[in-house]
Design a protein around this motif. Structure first.
Motif, PDB file in Angstrom:
ATOM      1  N   GLY A  35      77.507  61.554  25.845  1.00 12.89           N
ATOM      2  CA  GLY A  35      76.512  61.466  24.774  1.00 12.89           C
ATOM      3  C   GLY A  35      74.897  61.501  24.781  1.00 12.89           C
ATOM      4  O   GLY A  35      75.280  61.345  25.648  1.00 12.89           O
ATOM      5  N   TYR A  37      71.774  59.788  24.537  1.00 17.06           N
ATOM      6  CA  TYR A  37      70.569  58.096  24.098  1.00 17.06           C
ATOM      7  C   TYR A  37      69.272  58.895  24.435  1.00 17.06           C
ATOM      8  O   TYR A  37      69.211  60.265  25.248  1.00 17.06           O
ATOM      9  CB  TYR A  37      71.426  57.244  24.396  1.00 17.06           C
ATOM     10  CG  TYR A  37      72.399  56.433  24.105  1.00 17.06           C
ATOM     11  CD1 TYR A  37      73.577  57.188  24.866  1.00 17.06           C
ATOM     12  CD2 TYR A  37      73.042  54.775  23.570  1.00 17.06           C
ATOM     13  CE1 TYR A  37      74.935  56.781  24.635  1.00 17.06           C
ATOM     14  CE2 TYR A  37      74.342  54.620  23.628  1.00 17.06           C
ATOM     15  CZ  TYR A  37      75.057  55.608  23.818  1.00 17.06           C
ATOM     16  OH  TYR A  37      75.717  54.848  23.694  1.00 17.06           O
ATOM     17  N   ARG A  47      71.483  55.498  20.746  1.00 13.53           N
ATOM     18  CA  ARG A  47      72.536  56.380  20.953  1.00 13.53           C
ATOM     19  C   ARG A  47      72.073  57.429  19.497  1.00 13.53           C
ATOM     20  O   ARG A  47      71.957  57.069  18.124  1.00 13.53           O
ATOM     21  CB  ARG A  47      73.946  56.342  20.611  1.00 13.53           C
ATOM     22  CG  ARG A  47      75.189  57.436  20.562  1.00 13.53           C
ATOM     23  CD  ARG A  47      76.436  56.655  20.373  1.00 13.53           C
ATOM     24  NE  ARG A  47      76.858  56.350  19.203  1.00 13.53           N
ATOM     25  CZ  ARG A  47      77.059  55.383  19.260  1.00 13.53           C
ATOM     26  NH1 ARG A  47      77.346  54.135  20.199  1.00 13.53           N
ATOM     27  NH2 ARG A  47      77.513  55.025  18.079  1.00 13.53           N
ATOM     28  N   ARG A  50      77.447  61.312  20.102  1.00  5.52           N
ATOM     29  CA  ARG A  50      78.775  61.461  21.038  1.00  5.52           C
ATOM     30  C   ARG A  50      79.707  62.221  20.930  1.00  5.52           C
ATOM     31  O   ARG A  50      79.652  62.663  19.965  1.00  5.52           O
ATOM     32  CB  ARG A  50      79.432  60.078  21.323  1.00  5.52           C
ATOM     33  CG  ARG A  50      79.074  59.448  19.878  1.00  5.52           C
ATOM     34  CD  ARG A  50      79.939  57.944  19.876  1.00  5.52           C
ATOM     35  NE  ARG A  50      80.089  57.474  18.608  1.00  5.52           N
ATOM     36  CZ  ARG A  50      80.552  56.232  18.378  1.00  5.52           C
ATOM     37  NH1 ARG A  50      81.017  55.424  19.681  1.00  5.52           N
ATOM     38  NH2 ARG A  50      80.647  56.149  17.009  1.00  5.52           N
ATOM     39  N   THR A  57      83.186  64.022  16.932  1.00  5.63           N
ATOM     40  CA  THR A  57      81.751  64.040  17.080  1.00  5.63           C
ATOM     41  C   THR A  57      80.906  63.257  16.711  1.00  5.63           C
ATOM     42  O   THR A  57      81.752  62.483  15.036  1.00  5.63           O
ATOM     43  CB  THR A  57      80.438  65.092  16.607  1.00  5.63           C
ATOM     44  OG1 THR A  57      81.098  66.219  15.786  1.00  5.63           O
ATOM     45  CG2 THR A  57      80.830  66.107  17.751  1.00  5.63           C
ATOM     46  N   TRP A 101      85.847  55.823  23.903  1.00  3.09           N
ATOM     47  CA  TRP A 101      84.737  56.143  22.601  1.00  3.09           C
ATOM     48  C   TRP A 101      83.244  54.906  22.619  1.00  3.09           C
ATOM     49  O   TRP A 101      82.390  55.154  22.388  1.00  3.09           O
ATOM     50  CB  TRP A 101      85.293  55.739  20.775  1.00  3.09           C
ATOM     51  CG  TRP A 101      84.733  56.538  20.040  1.00  3.09           C
ATOM     52  CD1 TRP A 101      84.320  55.775  19.129  1.00  3.09           C
ATOM     53  CD2 TRP A 101      84.075  57.759  20.365  1.00  3.09           C
ATOM     54  NE1 TRP A 101      83.443  56.834  17.986  1.00  3.09           N
ATOM     55  CE2 TRP A 101      83.159  58.087  18.308  1.00  3.09           C
ATOM     56  CE3 TRP A 101      83.865  58.475  21.083  1.00  3.09           C
ATOM     57  CZ2 TRP A 101      82.993  59.170  18.068  1.00  3.09           C
ATOM     58  CZ3 TRP A 101      83.052  59.831  20.343  1.00  3.09           C
ATOM     59  CH2 TRP A 101      82.556  60.325  19.299  1.00  3.09           C
ATOM     60  N   PHE A 104      79.944  53.551  27.245  1.00  3.79           N
ATOM     61  CA  PHE A 104      79.344  54.586  28.348  1.00  3.79           C
ATOM     62  C   PHE A 104      78.757  53.892  29.057  1.00  3.79           C
ATOM     63  O   PHE A 104      78.228  53.133  29.275  1.00  3.79           O
ATOM     64  CB  PHE A 104      78.411  55.277  26.948  1.00  3.79           C
ATOM     65  CG  PHE A 104      79.037  56.145  26.555  1.00  3.79           C
ATOM     66  CD1 PHE A 104      80.220  55.737  25.006  1.00  3.79           C
ATOM     67  CD2 PHE A 104      78.861  57.802  26.384  1.00  3.79           C
ATOM     68  CE1 PHE A 104      80.407  56.592  24.315  1.00  3.79           C
ATOM     69  CE2 PHE A 104      79.436  58.180  25.053  1.00  3.79           C
ATOM     70  CZ  PHE A 104      80.449  57.983  24.265  1.00  3.79           C
TER      71      PHE A 104
END
Length: 117
Positions: A35, A37, A47, A50, A57, A101, A104
């Motif tokens: 992803g 950010y 964010r 991702r 997506t 998901w 991160f």
């Protein structure tokens, strides 16, 4: 340990485009999602987009229709194509990766994107 290296930031005029790249190395088999950010001065990190290993997506509302995230698994690289940039997009952009998901936990060093009006 996963290492992430970003490139592609810079200075662009409002309405212009930039493409960011993020290449992963190290424990890459542990990566499920990647992803992007961003963090502007005085604001919390947010964010932007991702993507899963198989191309699912998700985008922040503020960038939908302007930014596109993609991923080349063979190259262990994720991209962020940014079009129609606005001064409000000015921030340090960070690449991130995770084993699911939501978590991160690997981060790049960040790359500056500055959009002038």
């Amino acid at each position: 340990q996963v290492q992430l290296v970003e490139s592609g930031g810079g200075l662009v005029q409002s309405g212009g485009s930039l493409r960011l790249s993020c290449t992963a190395s190290g424990g890459i088999l542990a990566i499920y999602a990647m992803g992007w950010y961003r963090q502007a001065p005085g604001k919390p990190r947010e964010r932007v987009a991702r993507i899963t290993h198989n191309g699912v997506t998700d985008y922040a509302d503020s960038v939908k229709g302007r930014f596109t995230i993609s991923r080349d698994n063979a190259k262990n690289t994720a991209y962020l194509e940014m079009n129609n940039l606005e001064p409000g997009d000015t921030a340090v952009y960070f690449c991130s990766a995770g084993q699911n998901w939501f978590d991160f936990k690997y981060w790049g060093q960040g790359t500056q994107v500055t959009v002038s009006s």
